[in-house]
Design an enzyme around this catalytic site. Structure first.
Site, PDB file in Angstrom:
ATOM      1  NE  ARG A 143      -5.631  12.083  -6.611  1.00 47.38           N
ATOM      2  CZ  ARG A 143      -5.067  12.266  -7.798  1.00 47.38           C
ATOM      3  NH1 ARG A 143      -3.937  11.637  -8.090  1.00 47.38           N
ATOM      4  NH2 ARG A 143      -5.606  13.072  -8.697  1.00 47.38           N
ATOM      5  CG  ASP A 144      -0.955   3.609  -2.781  1.00 42.56           C
ATOM      6  OD1 ASP A 144      -0.773   2.507  -3.331  1.00 42.56           O
ATOM      7  OD2 ASP A 144      -0.742   3.818  -1.562  1.00 42.56           O
ATOM      8  CB  ILE A 145      -4.182   4.799   1.410  1.00 45.49           C
ATOM      9  CG1 ILE A 145      -4.869   5.545   2.535  1.00 45.49           C
ATOM     10  CG2 ILE A 145      -3.280   3.696   1.925  1.00 45.49           C
ATOM     11  CD1 ILE A 145      -5.861   4.681   3.312  1.00 45.49           C
TER      12      ILE A 145
ATOM     13  CG  ASN B  30       4.736  -4.299  -6.296  1.00 43.65           C
ATOM     14  OD1 ASN B  30       5.738  -4.178  -7.004  1.00 43.65           O
ATOM     15  ND2 ASN B  30       4.312  -3.335  -5.505  1.00 43.65           N
TER      16      ASN B  30
ATOM     17  CB  VAL C  34      -3.788  -5.335  -1.867  1.00 43.17           C
ATOM     18  CG1 VAL C  34      -5.277  -5.489  -2.151  1.00 43.17           C
ATOM     19  CG2 VAL C  34      -3.561  -4.410  -0.670  1.00 43.17           C
TER      20      VAL C  34
ATOM     21  CG  HIS D 169      -2.824  -3.295  -6.844  1.00 38.80           C
ATOM     22  ND1 HIS D 169      -3.032  -4.494  -6.169  1.00 38.80           N
ATOM     23  CD2 HIS D 169      -1.670  -2.785  -6.351  1.00 38.80           C
ATOM     24  CE1 HIS D 169      -2.042  -4.689  -5.326  1.00 38.80           C
ATOM     25  NE2 HIS D 169      -1.192  -3.671  -5.415  1.00 38.80           N
TER      26      HIS D 169
ATOM     27  CG  HIS E  20       1.671   0.219  -7.505  1.00 43.95           C
ATOM     28  ND1 HIS E  20       1.468   0.779  -6.267  1.00 43.95           N
ATOM     29  CD2 HIS E  20       1.621  -1.123  -7.311  1.00 43.95           C
ATOM     30  CE1 HIS E  20       1.306  -0.188  -5.360  1.00 43.95           C
ATOM     31  NE2 HIS E  20       1.403  -1.345  -5.976  1.00 43.95           N
TER      32      HIS E  20
HETATM   33  P1  AMP Z   1       1.102  -3.903  -3.262  1.00 48.47           P
HETATM   34  O1  AMP Z   1       2.242  -4.001  -2.302  1.00 48.47           O
HETATM   35  O2  AMP Z   1       1.542  -3.824  -4.699  1.00 48.47           O
HETATM   36  O3  AMP Z   1       0.077  -5.008  -3.019  1.00 48.47           O
HETATM   37  O4  AMP Z   1       0.420  -2.505  -2.994  1.00 48.47           O
HETATM   38  C1  AMP Z   1      -0.719  -2.308  -2.224  1.00 48.47           C
HETATM   39  C2  AMP Z   1      -0.953  -0.816  -2.203  1.00 48.47           C
HETATM   40  O5  AMP Z   1      -2.270  -0.574  -1.741  1.00 48.47           O
HETATM   41  C3  AMP Z   1       0.005  -0.044  -1.294  1.00 48.47           C
HETATM   42  O6  AMP Z   1       0.725   0.919  -2.079  1.00 48.47           O
HETATM   43  C4  AMP Z   1      -0.937   0.619  -0.271  1.00 48.47           C
HETATM   44  O7  AMP Z   1      -0.518   1.902   0.093  1.00 48.47           O
HETATM   45  C5  AMP Z   1      -2.252   0.631  -1.030  1.00 48.47           C
HETATM   46  N1  AMP Z   1      -3.458   0.662  -0.203  1.00 48.47           N
HETATM   47  C6  AMP Z   1      -3.745  -0.130   0.862  1.00 48.47           C
HETATM   48  N2  AMP Z   1      -4.959   0.161   1.343  1.00 48.47           N
HETATM   49  C7  AMP Z   1      -5.468   1.153   0.556  1.00 48.47           C
HETATM   50  C8  AMP Z   1      -6.696   1.893   0.557  1.00 48.47           C
HETATM   51  N3  AMP Z   1      -7.674   1.654   1.467  1.00 48.47           N
HETATM   52  N4  AMP Z   1      -6.866   2.851  -0.384  1.00 48.47           N
HETATM   53  C9  AMP Z   1      -5.899   3.095  -1.286  1.00 48.47           C
HETATM   54  N5  AMP Z   1      -4.719   2.431  -1.349  1.00 48.47           N
HETATM   55  C10 AMP Z   1      -4.504   1.472  -0.429  1.00 48.47           C
END
Ligand code: AMP
Ligand code: ZN
Length: 119
Positions: free
Chosen positions: A30-32, A88, A97, A101, A103
């Site tokens: 799950r996204d944080i 993204n 990140v 990944h 979404h």
């Molecule tokens: P992006 O902008 O596509 O790189 O999305 C990165 C996503 O990672 C964001 O939606 C954040 O909320 C999510 N995120 C960052 N750190 C964590 C974590 N420790 N656990 C789960 N999701 C995370």
């Protein structure tokens, strides 16, 4: 990659995450900071910076990631009403990140594809 990469550290169990599905090659958690009632990230365990690197470097793994995403969508009850699956990528894509990944977003109407029209 490893210790420098947040999602490699989640794969390694060094950072906690709410894992909803795991296969030999993929992980879904799950996204944080959820942006929808269901917001799950699906990653390959192996480090690829973005979806272009993954798609060109290991198309079979990219397919496994999609299969995991579909299984999570089914588990979360999203197949009936639909969902959005997005990668993204890079600066214009707003990627934060740099471990690829997907979404998976759903559980409510998600609105327009983009917040504003940039055409
Ligand atoms: P992006 O902008 O596509 O790189 O999305 C990165 C996503 O990672 C964001 O939606 C954040 O909320 C999510 N995120 C960052 N750190 C964590 C974590 N420790 N656990 C789960 N999701 C995370
Ligand atoms: Zn990584």
């Amino acid at each position: 990659m490893g210790s420098d990469c947040l999602f490699c550290r989640i794969v390694a169990g060094e950072i906690p995450a709410t894992i909803v599905r795991e296969t030999d090659t993929t992980l879904a958690f799950r996204d944080i900071g959820p942006k929808a009632p269901v917001h799950v990230l699906i990653i390959p365990k192996e480090h690829y910076a973005d979806v272009a690197m993954l798609g060109q470097g290991d198309p079979a793994l990219a397919g496994e990631l999609l299969a995991t995403a579909a299984a999570v969508a089914e588990d979360e009850g999203l197949l009936g009403d639909g969902f959005r699956l997005m990668f993204n990528t890079g600066t214009y894509g707003g990627q934060e990140v740099f471990h690829v990944h997907a979404h998976l977003l759903g559980g409510a109407p998600l609105g327009p594809m983009l917040a504003r029209d940039v055409a």
